[in-house]
Motif scaffolding. Structure first.
Motif, mmCIF file in Angstrom:
data_model
loop_
_atom_site.group_PDB
_atom_site.id
_atom_site.type_symbol
_atom_site.label_atom_id
_atom_site.label_comp_id
_atom_site.label_asym_id
_atom_site.label_seq_id
_atom_site.Cartn_x
_atom_site.Cartn_y
_atom_site.Cartn_z
ATOM 1 N N ALA A 52 -6.533 0.223 -8.958
ATOM 2 C CA ALA A 52 -5.676 0.406 -7.791
ATOM 3 C C ALA A 52 -5.471 1.895 -7.569
ATOM 4 O O ALA A 52 -5.323 2.661 -8.521
ATOM 5 C CB ALA A 52 -4.332 -0.295 -7.992
ATOM 6 N N LEU A 53 -5.484 2.307 -6.315
ATOM 7 C CA LEU A 53 -5.181 3.675 -5.938
ATOM 8 C C LEU A 53 -3.932 3.649 -5.068
ATOM 9 O O LEU A 53 -3.856 2.875 -4.108
ATOM 10 C CB LEU A 53 -6.343 4.294 -5.160
ATOM 11 C CG LEU A 53 -6.257 5.796 -4.899
ATOM 12 C CD1 LEU A 53 -6.527 6.561 -6.187
ATOM 13 C CD2 LEU A 53 -7.263 6.223 -3.820
ATOM 14 N N VAL A 54 -2.949 4.462 -5.399
ATOM 15 C CA VAL A 54 -1.707 4.493 -4.629
ATOM 16 C C VAL A 54 -1.385 5.925 -4.249
ATOM 17 O O VAL A 54 -1.809 6.878 -4.913
ATOM 18 C CB VAL A 54 -0.525 3.873 -5.414
ATOM 19 C CG1 VAL A 54 -0.859 2.469 -5.892
ATOM 20 C CG2 VAL A 54 -0.148 4.750 -6.602
ATOM 21 N N GLU A 75 2.409 3.461 -2.083
ATOM 22 C CA GLU A 75 1.703 2.533 -1.195
ATOM 23 C C GLU A 75 0.270 2.343 -1.674
ATOM 24 O O GLU A 75 -0.413 3.309 -2.037
ATOM 25 C CB GLU A 75 1.713 3.075 0.239
ATOM 26 C CG GLU A 75 3.107 3.192 0.827
ATOM 27 C CD GLU A 75 3.138 3.963 2.127
ATOM 28 O OE1 GLU A 75 4.049 3.713 2.929
ATOM 29 O OE2 GLU A 75 2.250 4.818 2.342
ATOM 30 N N THR A 76 -0.198 1.101 -1.641
ATOM 31 C CA THR A 76 -1.524 0.771 -2.164
ATOM 32 C C THR A 76 -2.600 1.127 -1.148
ATOM 33 O O THR A 76 -2.575 0.675 -0.004
ATOM 34 C CB THR A 76 -1.604 -0.717 -2.510
ATOM 35 O OG1 THR A 76 -0.546 -1.050 -3.413
ATOM 36 C CG2 THR A 76 -2.937 -1.049 -3.160
ATOM 37 N N LEU A 77 -3.580 1.924 -1.583
ATOM 38 C CA LEU A 77 -4.675 2.348 -0.720
ATOM 39 C C LEU A 77 -5.973 1.619 -1.023
ATOM 40 O O LEU A 77 -6.843 1.522 -0.160
ATOM 41 C CB LEU A 77 -4.908 3.859 -0.880
ATOM 42 C CG LEU A 77 -3.692 4.776 -0.685
ATOM 43 C CD1 LEU A 77 -4.093 6.224 -0.954
ATOM 44 C CD2 LEU A 77 -3.123 4.626 0.711
ATOM 45 N N VAL A 112 -2.507 11.303 -4.771
ATOM 46 C CA VAL A 112 -2.781 9.912 -5.137
ATOM 47 C C VAL A 112 -2.827 9.788 -6.653
ATOM 48 O O VAL A 112 -2.994 10.777 -7.373
ATOM 49 C CB VAL A 112 -4.119 9.410 -4.539
ATOM 50 C CG1 VAL A 112 -4.061 9.376 -3.029
ATOM 51 C CG2 VAL A 112 -5.283 10.282 -5.022
ATOM 52 N N ALA A 113 -2.662 8.564 -7.123
ATOM 53 C CA ALA A 113 -2.784 8.265 -8.553
ATOM 54 C C ALA A 113 -3.624 7.004 -8.715
ATOM 55 O O ALA A 113 -3.550 6.078 -7.893
ATOM 56 C CB ALA A 113 -1.412 8.071 -9.188
#
Length: 399
Positions: free
Chosen positions: A103-105, A110-112, A89-90
């Motif tokens: 935002a975590l993707v 894909e947005t988590l 994740v980033a």
């Protein structure tokens, strides 16, 4: 503010080669997945053994996973690989003068997780405290020992460094003039950090998950605290000598026009930005604090907001024509912290100049269109930049 070494160069030649080859393999997998070892070797120029070793390493790091076997004619079915979307994740964080967005993707973009936090002020100590809170909220319960955290992309309004428009107006962050935000955020977040201009990050987000997917050369007009321009040319973001390319808000579109906070007269930002909209509405006794306030006024058909849209369309049309002739983009995208309905109205109101390299028959894309990543475009772009740096190979620097 200044940025020192935002993108690190690995020390030894051997280590640079190893990292580069990993990025080559990851890049080909991302573009062509599912894909087999022999095909990666053929298109990359690496030996099959080298590709096998790299894939084994990437599987161990959980960045790649098997995608089953597929028959390709005679012989045994070929084992294919794809990105492990949940293997890494980033984190993306956008800093605006009055709020921060997180935002975590995952590895596929894909947005988590997303969040918004109001800022009482934008001093470094306040911003760092909120950034730590966003990190904790984003990663809580999501990143176990088997999930890699690639790093954080922190997005801030420019300009970077002490220049002629530093600290100008409502879009400025105060107290950051002599700071190194990369060092500040790396210490605060305890992970590698990339710092980027908000408009550039927004452009990257649209290329990864938005309307610019599949485009290689385009421009993004970003409605943030002020007005910025992200430029992607042949797949690479354009930053300029000091990271300040794209300060479109301070391009003069009305010589002798309104006084801008930068000291110029007639800057685009004084006519076609959230600052301009807020000023127009404040003159009518209407205070707005967020994009939601603007959206509510638009839905109600507020006359003062409609007047601003009508006035903004002229200078914005002129700016689009300028951008087209300077960069020859496939399209110009509008997005950011402005409601979709307002952006659609602005685009419909544009009177684009005919004297433009973009005015040609048989266009595959519209000259101007709205982005699809919404108000979190820049924060998502920050995270996307981290993933981009993980997957996209670069030519190694000479030693």
């Amino acid at each position: 503010m200044k940025i020192s070494n935002p993108r690190r160069i690995v020390g030894s030649n051997a280590e640079r080669t190893r990292l580069h080859n990993r990025q080559v393999v990851l890049g080909h997998v991302r573009e062509r997945q599912p894909i087999g070892r022999a095909e990666i070797a053929r298109i990359s120029g690496l030996s099959t053994q080298a590709v096998s070793n790299i894939i084994a390493e990437l599987e161990e790091d959980r960045l790649l996973i098997e995608a089953g076997r597929q028959s390709e004619g005679r012989g045994l079915p070929v084992l294919k690989y794809r990105l492990n979307a949940d293997g890494a994740v980033a984190l993306g964080i956008e800093v605006r003068p009055d709020a921060m967005f997180g935002a975590l993707v995952n590895l596929e973009g894909e947005t988590l997780f997303t969040t918004r936090e109001a800022l009482p002020d934008n001093a470094p100590s306040t911003v760092v405290s909120v950034a730590r809170r966003i990190r904790a909220s984003a990663l809580e319960g999501r990143c176990g020992k088997t999930q890699k955290i690639l790093g954080a992309g922190v997005v801030m309004p420019g300009p970077f460094g002490k220049v002629g428009i530093s600290g100008a107006g409502q879009s400025a962050l105060h107290g950051w003039e002599d700071s190194d935000p990369v060092a500040v955020f790396e210490e605060a977040l305890d992970m590698p950090v990339v710092v980027e201009n908000d408009a550039t990050a927004a452009a990257v987000a649209e290329r990864v998950r938005g309307v610019a997917t599949g485009l290689r050369t385009f421009c993004f007009i970003y409605f943030g605290a002020g007005l910025g321009l992200g430029v992607v040319a042949e797949g690479e973001v354009q930053r300029g000598a000091f990271g300040n390319a794209g300060e479109i808000g301070h391009v003069i579109v009305r010589p002798g026009g309104r006084l801008c906070a930068c000291g110029n007269h007639g800057c685009l930002e004084t006519y076609a930005s959230r600052i301009a909209a807020r000023t127009r509405l404040a003159g009518a006794g209407i205070e707005i604090g967020s994009a939601s306030d603007i959206e509510n006024l638009y839905r109600a058909g507020n006359a003062h907001l409609m007047e601003w849209i009508d006035e903004a369309s002229g200078p914005l049309s002129q700016a689009v024509g300028l951008i087209e002739n300077l960069f020859d983009p496939e399209t110009v995208i509008l997005g950011g912290a402005m409601p979709d309905a307002v952006l659609d109205h602005l685009i419909a109101s544009l009177d684009l100049p005919g004297g433009s390299v973009a005015a040609r028959a048989g266009r595959a894309t519209p000259r101007v269109q709205r982005g699809s990543c919404g108000r979190l475009t820049a924060a998502l772009g920050g995270a996307a930049l981290v993933i981009h740096d993980t997957i996209t190979p670069r030519i190694a620097a000479k030693t």
